[in-house]
Write a protein that holds these residues in place. Structure first.
Motif, mmCIF file in Angstrom:
data_model
loop_
_atom_site.group_PDB
_atom_site.id
_atom_site.type_symbol
_atom_site.label_atom_id
_atom_site.label_comp_id
_atom_site.label_asym_id
_atom_site.label_seq_id
_atom_site.Cartn_x
_atom_site.Cartn_y
_atom_site.Cartn_z
ATOM 1 N N PRO A 46 -15.825 -31.889 -23.560
ATOM 2 C CA PRO A 46 -16.484 -31.786 -22.255
ATOM 3 C C PRO A 46 -17.506 -30.655 -22.290
ATOM 4 O O PRO A 46 -17.152 -29.468 -22.400
ATOM 5 C CB PRO A 46 -15.340 -31.490 -21.291
ATOM 6 C CG PRO A 46 -14.092 -31.911 -22.014
ATOM 7 C CD PRO A 46 -14.370 -31.658 -23.458
ATOM 8 N N LEU A 47 -18.788 -30.990 -22.218
ATOM 9 C CA LEU A 47 -19.831 -29.998 -22.382
ATOM 10 C C LEU A 47 -19.808 -28.954 -21.270
ATOM 11 O O LEU A 47 -20.076 -27.763 -21.506
ATOM 12 C CB LEU A 47 -21.204 -30.685 -22.429
ATOM 13 C CG LEU A 47 -22.409 -29.784 -22.686
ATOM 14 C CD1 LEU A 47 -22.243 -29.024 -23.994
ATOM 15 C CD2 LEU A 47 -23.689 -30.604 -22.697
ATOM 16 N N GLN A 77 -17.350 -21.456 -20.994
ATOM 17 C CA GLN A 77 -16.789 -20.462 -21.907
ATOM 18 C C GLN A 77 -17.896 -19.650 -22.575
ATOM 19 O O GLN A 77 -17.788 -18.411 -22.710
ATOM 20 C CB GLN A 77 -15.940 -21.161 -22.965
ATOM 21 C CG GLN A 77 -14.753 -21.928 -22.397
ATOM 22 C CD GLN A 77 -14.085 -22.802 -23.456
ATOM 23 O OE1 GLN A 77 -14.261 -22.591 -24.638
ATOM 24 N NE2 GLN A 77 -13.313 -23.772 -22.986
ATOM 25 N N VAL A 78 -18.969 -20.326 -23.003
ATOM 26 C CA VAL A 78 -20.071 -19.631 -23.671
ATOM 27 C C VAL A 78 -20.742 -18.641 -22.715
ATOM 28 O O VAL A 78 -21.026 -17.488 -23.070
ATOM 29 C CB VAL A 78 -21.093 -20.656 -24.209
ATOM 30 C CG1 VAL A 78 -22.351 -19.940 -24.721
ATOM 31 C CG2 VAL A 78 -20.474 -21.484 -25.334
ATOM 32 N N THR A 81 -19.179 -35.748 -28.557
ATOM 33 C CA THR A 81 -18.195 -35.941 -29.616
ATOM 34 C C THR A 81 -18.545 -34.994 -30.754
ATOM 35 O O THR A 81 -19.646 -35.029 -31.298
ATOM 36 C CB THR A 81 -18.200 -37.398 -30.126
ATOM 37 O OG1 THR A 81 -17.896 -38.264 -29.047
ATOM 38 C CG2 THR A 81 -17.168 -37.580 -31.239
ATOM 39 N N GLY A 82 -17.611 -34.122 -31.097
ATOM 40 C CA GLY A 82 -17.879 -33.181 -32.175
ATOM 41 C C GLY A 82 -16.754 -32.160 -32.294
ATOM 42 O O GLY A 82 -15.678 -32.307 -31.712
ATOM 43 N N ILE A 129 -19.556 -26.435 -32.085
ATOM 44 C CA ILE A 129 -20.526 -26.629 -31.006
ATOM 45 C C ILE A 129 -20.606 -25.376 -30.135
ATOM 46 O O ILE A 129 -21.692 -24.978 -29.689
ATOM 47 C CB ILE A 129 -20.160 -27.871 -30.175
ATOM 48 C CG1 ILE A 129 -20.270 -29.159 -31.030
ATOM 49 C CG2 ILE A 129 -21.085 -27.994 -28.955
ATOM 50 C CD1 ILE A 129 -19.856 -30.420 -30.312
ATOM 51 N N ARG A 130 -19.474 -24.733 -29.896
ATOM 52 C CA ARG A 130 -19.483 -23.495 -29.114
ATOM 53 C C ARG A 130 -20.294 -22.426 -29.844
ATOM 54 O O ARG A 130 -21.105 -21.700 -29.232
ATOM 55 C CB ARG A 130 -18.059 -23.018 -28.881
ATOM 56 C CG ARG A 130 -17.982 -21.698 -28.113
ATOM 57 C CD ARG A 130 -16.547 -21.372 -27.744
ATOM 58 N NE ARG A 130 -16.446 -20.077 -27.066
ATOM 59 C CZ ARG A 130 -15.324 -19.639 -26.501
ATOM 60 N NH1 ARG A 130 -14.232 -20.389 -26.527
ATOM 61 N NH2 ARG A 130 -15.307 -18.456 -25.916
ATOM 62 N N GLN A 131 -20.128 -22.328 -31.157
ATOM 63 C CA GLN A 131 -20.896 -21.364 -31.938
ATOM 64 C C GLN A 131 -22.384 -21.656 -31.842
ATOM 65 O O GLN A 131 -23.216 -20.748 -31.689
ATOM 66 C CB GLN A 131 -20.447 -21.403 -33.406
ATOM 67 C CG GLN A 131 -21.168 -20.407 -34.308
ATOM 68 C CD GLN A 131 -20.723 -20.543 -35.763
ATOM 69 O OE1 GLN A 131 -19.730 -21.200 -36.060
ATOM 70 N NE2 GLN A 131 -21.461 -19.916 -36.663
#
Length: 551
Positions: free
Chosen positions: A406-407, A413-414, A439-440, A445-447
């Motif tokens: 979930p983007l 969080q970021v 999807t990933g 992706i957070r990094q």
């Protein structure tokens, strides 16, 4: 029009078609026909006889005895009067017959025939093509035996017609067969596959150009199948074992009556050297289904085998390289751990000692506190560089574990992690209320997002308020800022390790975008840099959710 009339017309059309199919009018009469007509006159004991053919318009005298040949219209023909009945006509005195007495051949216009008799020429199909006629200028009479002999002679004439037609058809068929054989030979000689055919006894009946060229001139190409493997140097795929006679594709096809497909062989020729070939053989059968021979096509697959070997070798090298890559990644992970322990921990100790030194009373006129601050700043820079290197290593070596991400939650969080920098910069970050699920790998992706949003804050334009707009599609993320931007000529180069845009007053190591590129590529995606309208940088990342071969 009545049915009988229609049937009569159809019969007449069939009769005329068959007459023309005999091609009797296209060639001069043969001596045999002239002899038959002479015999007919002698049998009837009259001075004149003729062989007449009738089409839909005319009567043709094919050959005559006792008077000159003369063509006339069908309507004037005496033979045409009862032609459709297909019976023997016997007129002792035609002048006394109502349907003949006004005929031009009777009245003197074309002739003065009194006695007239004719035997119909009936084809095997039942069509009357004409008549064998005998006549005289005075009354006469035939006995039953004479009528029978004339009927026999008419049958002989028809048999001659059939023989001539069959000879013509046979000649045409022979020409057609020869033309087809020539066509077949031309086609077979134009291809580069060797083709060989054998008859029921196994003897070679046909060899095309390609088959002839692969053998030396002294090799017997016409022999039988016995000993053929040795004669033609045919080996099993191992290249050492001669093919047994019973295992030759041609012999197997003849013995089983079934095709032989994809038989792998090795052919050794003094002309072309050792070649790998694939043979396809099939039986040749008669209309009754009996095997009358076989044919084989031989395709040179040496190049195919070479390509296959090269591909297998490449696969082996690729497997070795992948194994080495996995080992390198493992070594890199171990190295990252060692760096974390062996470098970060000592740096932390150095930083602690520097803090203790900073608490001491400064010496009058000394520069110790200045040196302590400089050393502390160097420690922070070193720690940041190590963290960046570790992040880059993780982006390239950590396994990609894809799942729904979930983007919106990930961005929360970021942004929470970057809250201090954002507030300090006075930046405004615009995020849509609804964002898709990607999807990933959520960690990677957070990094990626943290690096890109952090860059947007870090490289802001000091002359205006920092604005960052984030949007997303089903498999993409767009981050646009109004910062100082990246020159068009440097937008590819900034993805290289340790590359920074010259003249920027902002501190950095040139590793963050390299890590972002690695993360995007390991998801099977891309990352591109463009310009924001009004100035700034727009970064578009696609994340199809399909890890690449290096993921």
């Amino acid at each position: 029009m009545g049915i009988e009339v229609e049937l009569g017309i159809e019969r007449e059309l069939r009769r005329v078609r068959e007459l023309r199919d005999y091609h009797l009018l296209d060639m001069p009469p043969a001596a045999e026909l002239e002899a038959v007509v002479r015999v007919a006159a002698a049998v009837a004991k009259v001075p004149a006889a003729t062989l007449n053919l009738l089409d839909d318009r005319s009567q043709y005298m094919l050959t005559t005895v006792g008077f000159p040949s003369r063509q006339c219209d069908r309507d004037d023909s005496m033979c045409a009067v009862r032609l459709a009945q297909g019976v023997f006509v016997h007129l002792p005195d035609a002048r006394a017959e109502p349907d003949y007495r006004d005929n031009p051949w009777v009245t003197g216009v074309l002739g003065r025939i009194v006695f007239y008799a004719s035997a119909p020429l009936i084809s095997p199909a039942g069509n009357v093509m004409g008549t064998l006629c005998v006549f005289d200028d005075k009354p006469g009479h035939l006995s039953t035996e004479q009528i029978e002999r004339l009927t026999d002679l008419a049958g002989i004439v028809v048999a001659f017609f059939e023989r001539r037609r069959n000879a013509r058809l046979t000649a045409q068929l022979k020409e057609t067969i020869q033309a087809r054989e020539q066509w077949t030979r031309t086609v077979l000689d134009s291809i580069d596959e060797a083709v060989v055919a054998v008859d029921a006894d196994g003897r070679v009946s046909m060899v095309n150009r390609a088959a002839r060229e692969i053998h030396p001139p002294d090799v017997d190409m016409t022999g039988g199948l016995t000993g053929a493997a040795e004669r033609f140097q045919l080996y099993e795929p191992d290249g050492r074992t001669l093919v047994a006679d019973d295992d030759l594709p041609l012999r197997v096809a003849m013995r089983t009556g079934e095709p032989v497909l994809g038989r792998e062989l090795v052919f050794q020729s003094s002309v072309r050297g050792t070649r790998s070939v694939r043979a396809n053989a099939a039986p040749l059968k008669s209309a009754a289904g009996e095997v009358t021979g076989a044919v084989v096509a031989i395709h040179d697959v040496s190049a195919e085998h070479t390509r296959r070997r090269i591909i297998e070798e490449a696969h082996g090298r690729l497997a070795t390289a992948n194994a080495e890559l996995r080992r390198s990644n493992s070594d890199l992970t171990d190295f990252a751990g060692a760096v974390s322990h062996d470098l970060v921990a000592p740096l932390a100790a150095v930083g602690g000692y520097l803090e203790l030194l900073s608490d001491l009373e400064p010496q009058e006129g000394g520069r110790g506190d200045e040196w302590v601050r400089a050393a502390a700043q160097a420690v922070v820079r070193m720690r940041d560089l190590i963290d960046a290197l570790l992040g880059y290593a993780a982006a390239g070596s950590a396994p990609v574990r894809t799942r729904p991400v979930p983007l919106g939650d990930l961005l929360d969080q970021v942004l929470q992690d970057l809250a201090g920098d954002i507030v300090e910069a006075g930046a405004r970050v615009a995020v849509p209320a609804v964002l898709p699920t990607l999807t990933g790998d959520p960690v990677l992706i957070r990094q990626l997002l943290q690096n890109l949003i952090g860059n947007a804050v870090k490289y802001r334009d000091p002359s205006r308020s920092c604005q960052i707009d984030i949007s997303a599609g089903p498999d993409s993320v767009l981050i646009a800022d109004n910062g100082i931007g990246i020159p068009p000529g440097r937008r590819e180069e900034v993805f290289d390790m340790f590359t920074r845009v010259d003249g920027l007053p902002v501190p950095g190591h040139g590793i963050g975008l390299s890590s972002c590129l690695r993360i995007a590529e390991r998801h099977g995606g891309t990352i591109t840099i463009g310009e924001t309208p009004g100035g700034g940088t727009t970064v578009v990342v696609t994340l199809p959710g399909k890890p690449s071969d290096h993921g």
